[in-house]
Design an enzyme around this catalytic site. Structure first.
Site, PDB file in Angstrom:
ATOM      1  N   LYS A  91      -7.733   7.128 -19.397  1.00 44.94           N
ATOM      2  CA  LYS A  91      -8.001   7.655 -20.737  1.00 44.94           C
ATOM      3  C   LYS A  91      -6.730   7.595 -21.589  1.00 44.94           C
ATOM      4  O   LYS A  91      -6.279   6.519 -21.915  1.00 44.94           O
ATOM      5  CB  LYS A  91      -8.573   9.077 -20.616  1.00 44.94           C
ATOM      6  CG  LYS A  91      -9.647   9.219 -19.512  1.00 44.94           C
ATOM      7  CD  LYS A  91     -10.906   8.427 -19.774  1.00 44.94           C
ATOM      8  CE  LYS A  91     -11.858   8.322 -18.579  1.00 44.94           C
ATOM      9  NZ  LYS A  91     -12.212   9.539 -17.898  1.00 44.94           N
ATOM     10  N   ASP A  97      -7.109  19.347 -13.936  1.00 50.34           N
ATOM     11  CA  ASP A  97      -7.431  18.034 -14.499  1.00 50.34           C
ATOM     12  C   ASP A  97      -6.973  18.064 -15.960  1.00 50.34           C
ATOM     13  O   ASP A  97      -7.592  18.711 -16.797  1.00 50.34           O
ATOM     14  CB  ASP A  97      -8.947  17.797 -14.380  1.00 50.34           C
ATOM     15  CG  ASP A  97      -9.375  16.425 -14.909  1.00 50.34           C
ATOM     16  OD1 ASP A  97      -8.641  15.840 -15.732  1.00 50.34           O
ATOM     17  OD2 ASP A  97     -10.463  15.967 -14.522  1.00 50.34           O
ATOM     18  N   TYR A 117     -16.397  17.621 -15.561  1.00 48.71           N
ATOM     19  CA  TYR A 117     -16.651  16.186 -15.711  1.00 48.71           C
ATOM     20  C   TYR A 117     -17.694  15.752 -14.666  1.00 48.71           C
ATOM     21  O   TYR A 117     -17.590  16.130 -13.492  1.00 48.71           O
ATOM     22  CB  TYR A 117     -15.337  15.420 -15.512  1.00 48.71           C
ATOM     23  CG  TYR A 117     -15.508  13.933 -15.458  1.00 48.71           C
ATOM     24  CD1 TYR A 117     -15.789  13.214 -16.613  1.00 48.71           C
ATOM     25  CD2 TYR A 117     -15.400  13.232 -14.264  1.00 48.71           C
ATOM     26  CE1 TYR A 117     -15.965  11.837 -16.564  1.00 48.71           C
ATOM     27  CE2 TYR A 117     -15.571  11.861 -14.217  1.00 48.71           C
ATOM     28  CZ  TYR A 117     -15.858  11.169 -15.362  1.00 48.71           C
ATOM     29  OH  TYR A 117     -16.025   9.811 -15.320  1.00 48.71           O
ATOM     30  N   ARG A 149       0.857  -1.190   0.000  1.00 46.49           N
ATOM     31  CA  ARG A 149       0.000   0.000   0.000  1.00 46.49           C
ATOM     32  C   ARG A 149       0.892   1.239   0.000  1.00 46.49           C
ATOM     33  O   ARG A 149       0.610   2.231  -0.675  1.00 46.49           O
ATOM     34  CB  ARG A 149      -0.943   0.017   1.214  1.00 46.49           C
ATOM     35  CG  ARG A 149      -1.696   1.342   1.317  1.00 46.49           C
ATOM     36  CD  ARG A 149      -2.901   1.377   2.273  1.00 46.49           C
ATOM     37  NE  ARG A 149      -2.845   0.459   3.369  1.00 46.49           N
ATOM     38  CZ  ARG A 149      -2.101   0.613   4.476  1.00 46.49           C
ATOM     39  NH1 ARG A 149      -1.332   1.682   4.619  1.00 46.49           N
ATOM     40  NH2 ARG A 149      -2.122  -0.295   5.429  1.00 46.49           N
TER      41      ARG A 149
END
Ligand SMILES: *Cc1c(COP(=O)(O)O)cnc(C)c1O
Length: 379
Positions: free
Chosen positions: A195, A170, A98, A46
């Site tokens: 993406k 972003d 978004y 982690r």
């Protein structure tokens, strides 16, 4: 080093144990220690994993930043940045955000006392007018989804610096190949790696990049404390994807331009939204802060009938009807019923997301075939 070299080499070293040129998938949760506290820099996956670490360095390098962190999704990356805020802090953001970002702002963080303002960010004065002593973050998305508006990152950086706030961008739509927000004054860059960075529609992942050490410490503290990390296998896939990012985005830009120019001449189409058009209201800003205009295009139909839009997205054969974007294959979507369905109708229509709006993620197939497909679907 220039972009293509960094995309292929940054963060990646031959495996010390075997010489493998590709970073191995370190599919392990823990690392054996020689004695208490005597380890090789890795204790628990982690906190650190070598495959993820290579990717985090790679993404930081292609964004011209110092520190990178990868998460289980783009939204997990956004969640991490927002957790740097405290109750009472205010965030200024764009009104054609978004849909998932809008949802996490309004339905998750508002209830912890963070206040969000949504404004048309092309209007720099309107953004400045919302600043007060509680303003701690400006959240920019550019180009915006799905209206392809361009926000002037340098102008936002001036406002955020004067306010002592953090500027987050972003950069999912532009990709680091076309735009580097840190160079324009941003403090944090966020990506939905799902993406263009992944690029092959086979991974869900998010990333943050920054250069300030204090922000980086917070970023890693929250990443480790809340645990929304990405997996070694996915990190490997994205390391592989980024090796061709520059080639893919070049073709996305070329195909995007051909498709946009075709759509602009079609008699059934009302408006085409693509920042490469000289008539685009923010074309000058786009030219200044981007190195190309990308393969994301939206358009709406004359008459604005929902049924017409739904018929076109059904009739296409090469374009696939699906959410998401940025993969090698072309996708078509209907924002009002798909990506932006969680935004109230009156709010979305104010920003241009009308019933007949269609969004394309133009892939890297042959542009002639893509245009032929749209021609038959529009007929
Ligand atoms: C997809 C997307 C996100 C969310 O990323 P996920 O990986 O789906 O969680 C955020 N911003 C933009 C612009 C996106 O396109």
């Amino acid at each position: 080093m220039k972009f293509a070299t960094k995309a292929i080499h940054a963060g990646v070293h031959p495996d010390p144990a075997t010489g493998a040129i590709m970073t191995p998938i370190y599919q392990t949760s823990t690392y054996v220690q020689d004695g208490v506290g005597n380890h090789k820099g890795y204790e628990y996956s982690r906190t650190q994993n070598p495959t993820r670490h290579a990717l985090e360095k790679n993404i930081a390098a292609i964004e011209n930043g110092k520190f990178g962190a990868c998460f289980g999704s783009g939204l997990a990356a956004i969640d991490c940045v927002l957790k740097m805020l405290n109750p009472g802090d205010e965030v200024i953001s764009t009104n054609d955000l978004y849909g998932g970002s809008y949802r996490i702002f309004r339905t998750i963080f508002e209830k912890y006392g963070i206040i969000f303002h949504f404004v048309n960010m092309q209007d720099v004065d309107a953004v400045a007018a919302l600043v007060n002593e509680n303003t701690k973050m400006i959240w920019v998305e550019t180009p915006t989804n799905p209206m392809m508006n361009i926000v002037d990152i340098e102008a936002m950086a001036k406002i955020s610096k004067a306010a002592g706030a953090m500027l987050c961008v972003d950069n999912t739509f532009a990709t680091p190949y076309l735009q580097n927000p840190l160079d324009l004054g941003a403090d944090v860059v966020m990506h939905s790696v799902t993406k263009y960075l992944g690029g092959h529609s086979d991974v869900v992942m998010g990333a943050l990049v920054c250069s300030d050490e204090n922000i980086a410490n917070e970023m890693y503290r929250i990443q480790n404390s809340t645990g929304a990390v990405t997996a070694p296998m996915d990190s490997f896939l994205v390391l592989r994807g980024i090796k061709t990012l520059h080639l893919r985005v070049q073709r996305h830009c070329e195909n995007g331009e051909k498709v946009a120019r075709f759509l602009a001449t079609h008699p059934k189409i009302d408006k085409v939204y693509w920042p490469g058009f000289e008539s685009h209201p923010n074309h000058e800003v786009a030219k200044r802060q981007m190195r190309g205009f990308g393969g994301m295009i939206s358009f709406n139909l004359k008459g604005n009938q929902l049924e017409d839009a739904l018929s076109i997205v059904k009739k296409v054969e090469i374009f696939a009807l699906a959410e998401s974007l940025g993969g090698v294959e072309s996708l078509i979507g209907h924002p009002a019923t798909m990506t932006h369905a969680s935004i109230p109708k009156d709010v979305r229509e104010q920003s241009g997301v009308v019933d007949s709006l269609i969004r394309l993620s133009v892939g890297i197939e042959d542009a002639d075939d893509l245009i032929a497909d749209l021609t038959q679907a529009l007929a």
